[in-house]
Design an enzyme around this catalytic site. Structure first.
Site, PDB file in Angstrom:
ATOM      1  N   ASN A   1     -82.022  32.393  93.927  1.00 18.34           N
ATOM      2  CA  ASN A   1     -82.298  33.080  92.664  1.00 18.34           C
ATOM      3  C   ASN A   1     -83.163  32.133  91.850  1.00 18.34           C
ATOM      4  O   ASN A   1     -82.671  31.175  91.271  1.00 18.34           O
ATOM      5  CB  ASN A   1     -80.976  33.385  91.930  1.00 18.34           C
ATOM      6  CG  ASN A   1     -81.216  33.935  90.536  1.00 18.34           C
ATOM      7  OD1 ASN A   1     -82.327  34.331  90.192  1.00 18.34           O
ATOM      8  ND2 ASN A   1     -80.165  33.966  89.729  1.00 18.34           N
TER       9      ASN A   1
ATOM     10  N   LYS B   1     -84.730  32.646  89.157  1.00 19.74           N
ATOM     11  CA  LYS B   1     -84.668  32.837  87.697  1.00 19.74           C
ATOM     12  C   LYS B   1     -86.083  32.801  87.128  1.00 19.74           C
ATOM     13  O   LYS B   1     -87.008  33.274  87.774  1.00 19.74           O
ATOM     14  CB  LYS B   1     -83.749  31.799  87.059  1.00 19.74           C
ATOM     15  CG  LYS B   1     -82.383  31.743  87.770  1.00 19.74           C
ATOM     16  CD  LYS B   1     -81.361  30.927  87.051  1.00 19.74           C
ATOM     17  CE  LYS B   1     -80.041  30.978  87.824  1.00 19.74           C
ATOM     18  NZ  LYS B   1     -78.963  30.299  87.137  1.00 19.74           N
TER      19      LYS B   1
ATOM     20  N   HIS C   1     -76.585  39.763  86.682  1.00 16.59           N
ATOM     21  CA  HIS C   1     -76.395  38.317  86.615  1.00 16.59           C
ATOM     22  C   HIS C   1     -75.847  37.944  85.240  1.00 16.59           C
ATOM     23  O   HIS C   1     -76.194  38.571  84.241  1.00 16.59           O
ATOM     24  CB  HIS C   1     -77.730  37.605  86.869  1.00 16.59           C
ATOM     25  CG  HIS C   1     -77.564  36.133  87.043  1.00 16.59           C
ATOM     26  ND1 HIS C   1     -77.448  35.281  85.974  1.00 16.59           N
ATOM     27  CD2 HIS C   1     -77.443  35.372  88.151  1.00 16.59           C
ATOM     28  CE1 HIS C   1     -77.278  34.053  86.434  1.00 16.59           C
ATOM     29  NE2 HIS C   1     -77.275  34.077  87.750  1.00 16.59           N
TER      30      HIS C   1
ATOM     31  N   GLU D   1     -76.559  35.719  83.231  1.00 17.36           N
ATOM     32  CA  GLU D   1     -77.577  35.433  82.211  1.00 17.36           C
ATOM     33  C   GLU D   1     -78.109  36.732  81.607  1.00 17.36           C
ATOM     34  O   GLU D   1     -78.430  36.790  80.425  1.00 17.36           O
ATOM     35  CB  GLU D   1     -78.708  34.592  82.829  1.00 17.36           C
ATOM     36  CG  GLU D   1     -78.256  33.153  83.053  1.00 17.36           C
ATOM     37  CD  GLU D   1     -78.908  32.471  84.242  1.00 17.36           C
ATOM     38  OE1 GLU D   1     -79.956  32.939  84.718  1.00 17.36           O
ATOM     39  OE2 GLU D   1     -78.345  31.456  84.706  1.00 17.36           O
TER      40      GLU D   1
ATOM     41  N   GLU E   1     -69.769  34.762  90.756  1.00 13.74           N
ATOM     42  CA  GLU E   1     -70.339  33.603  90.086  1.00 13.74           C
ATOM     43  C   GLU E   1     -69.562  33.298  88.817  1.00 13.74           C
ATOM     44  O   GLU E   1     -69.797  33.905  87.770  1.00 13.74           O
ATOM     45  CB  GLU E   1     -71.802  33.883  89.704  1.00 13.74           C
ATOM     46  CG  GLU E   1     -72.691  34.173  90.893  1.00 13.74           C
ATOM     47  CD  GLU E   1     -74.147  33.818  90.588  1.00 13.74           C
ATOM     48  OE1 GLU E   1     -74.696  32.993  91.315  1.00 13.74           O
ATOM     49  OE2 GLU E   1     -74.703  34.340  89.606  1.00 13.74           O
TER      50      GLU E   1
ATOM     51  N   GLY F   1     -75.332  26.532  86.889  1.00 13.01           N
ATOM     52  CA  GLY F   1     -76.273  25.573  86.314  1.00 13.01           C
ATOM     53  C   GLY F   1     -75.599  24.396  85.628  1.00 13.01           C
ATOM     54  O   GLY F   1     -76.234  23.636  84.904  1.00 13.01           O
TER      55      GLY F   1
ATOM     56  N   SER G   1     -73.716  26.423  91.091  1.00 15.71           N
ATOM     57  CA  SER G   1     -73.878  25.027  91.497  1.00 15.71           C
ATOM     58  C   SER G   1     -73.589  24.784  92.978  1.00 15.71           C
ATOM     59  O   SER G   1     -73.105  23.721  93.366  1.00 15.71           O
ATOM     60  CB  SER G   1     -73.033  24.097  90.624  1.00 15.71           C
ATOM     61  OG  SER G   1     -73.434  24.204  89.268  1.00 15.71           O
TER      62      SER G   1
ATOM     63  N   GLY H   1     -79.090  29.040  92.634  1.00 10.39           N
ATOM     64  CA  GLY H   1     -80.076  28.895  91.568  1.00 10.39           C
ATOM     65  C   GLY H   1     -80.873  27.617  91.742  1.00 10.39           C
ATOM     66  O   GLY H   1     -81.819  27.544  92.534  1.00 10.39           O
TER      67      GLY H   1
HETATM   68  P1  PGA Z   1     -76.970  27.615  90.031  1.00 10.95           P
HETATM   69  O1  PGA Z   1     -77.211  29.161  89.696  1.00 10.95           O
HETATM   70  O2  PGA Z   1     -76.945  27.504  91.525  1.00 10.95           O
HETATM   71  O3  PGA Z   1     -78.139  26.897  89.415  1.00 10.95           O
HETATM   72  O4  PGA Z   1     -75.669  27.248  89.405  1.00 10.95           O
HETATM   73  C1  PGA Z   1     -76.607  30.158  90.436  1.00 10.95           C
HETATM   74  C2  PGA Z   1     -76.967  31.502  89.880  1.00 10.95           C
HETATM   75  O5  PGA Z   1     -77.051  31.626  88.650  1.00 10.95           O
HETATM   76  O6  PGA Z   1     -77.183  32.464  90.630  1.00 10.95           O
END
Ligand code: PGA
Length: 248
Positions: free
Chosen positions: A9, A11, A94, A96, A164, A170, A210, A231
């Site tokens: 992803n 983003k 997601h 976000e 998630e 993140g 993460s 991510g």
């Molecule tokens: P991350 O993001 O691996 O940077 O934690 C995962 C995601 O938001 O899909």
């Protein structure tokens, strides 16, 4: 047997040319993968990345899709627009988007049904916040997200779910493998009650938050975890390839 699926992803990272360079670097490293490999990229990168992915084993995903077929929705992108470029997957709901763009379980549901109708594979994201986990609300939150987000889905096995935990995205703070496995087990049980146990057993549920080159083996070894939504680590060719090749 559920075939694992590792999806990047990106983003809001990578211009189209940066995206092409990244997939060109990833492709040779993942060509012998035993899992489904996907990159979900910003909409404007799709034409160029789609071209660059030709002849590879990497599938293409978008990061969102509008629920209407077409019309007066300034700034939005329809399923037909994605399909024209060979997009196969789309991330929906997601955290976000839930947090910053007003996504709700209702809009997640509309987008999911639209994606399925168009033949796109939705990657539907669910997850609890830190406060929800600490106050013992994780299961209630997930149950609501699943029941409302997936209402009216006819064939659950055409959906990929991404669990998630918001507090792990993140932040460098991963759920422990046992924690992720247990929560995904709960999600599968809920899906079994809502659809049928066989459908739930055949549906892929990813972990996201993460996940990286260092912890992917341990997470992927868990019985309930069928893949990852990645991510930060999906922006580095070597790290992403290490995750994709978790079984080697
Ligand atoms: P991350 O993001 O691996 O940077 O934690 C995962 C995601 O938001 O899909």
């Amino acid at each position: 047997m559920r075939k694992p699926i590792i999806a990047g992803n990106w983003k809001m990272n990578n211009t189209a040319s940066e995206g092409v360079a990244l997939v060109n670097a990833i492709a040779p490293l993942v060509k012998d993968a035993n899992c489904d490999v996907v990159v979900c990229v910003p909409a404007i990168d799709i034409p160029a990345v789609s071209e660059a992915l030709k002849g590879t084993n990497i599938g293409l995903g978008a990061e969102n899709v509008h629920f209407a077929e077409k019309g007066a929705y300034t700034g939005e992108i329809s399923a037909a627009m994605l399909l024209e470029y060979g997009v196969q997957y789309v991330i929906i709901g997601h955290s976000e988007r839930r947090q910053y763009f007003g996504e709700t379980d209702e809009t997640v549901n509309k987008r999911t049904l639209t994606a399925l109708k168009a033949g796109l594979t939705p990657i539907v994201c669910v997850g609890e916040s830190l406060e929800e986990r600490e106050t013992g609300k994780t299961e209630a939150v997930l149950e609501k997200q699943i029941k409302e987000g997936l209402a009216g889905v006819e064939d659950l096995t055409k959906v990929v779910i991404a669990y998630e935990p918001v507090w792990a995205i993140g932040t460098g703070k991963t759920a422990t493998a046992a924690q992720a496995n247990e929560t995904i087990g709960f999600i599968r049980k809920t899906l079994g009650e809502m659809f049928c146990p066989g459908c739930a057993a055949a549906t892929r549920i990813q972990y996201g938050g993460s996940m990286n080159a260092g912890n992917c083996k341990e997470l992927m070894a868990m019985e309930e975890i069928d893949g990852g939504l990645i991510g930060g680590a999906s922006l580095k060719a070597n790290d992403f390839a290490t995750i994709v090749n978790f079984d080697k």
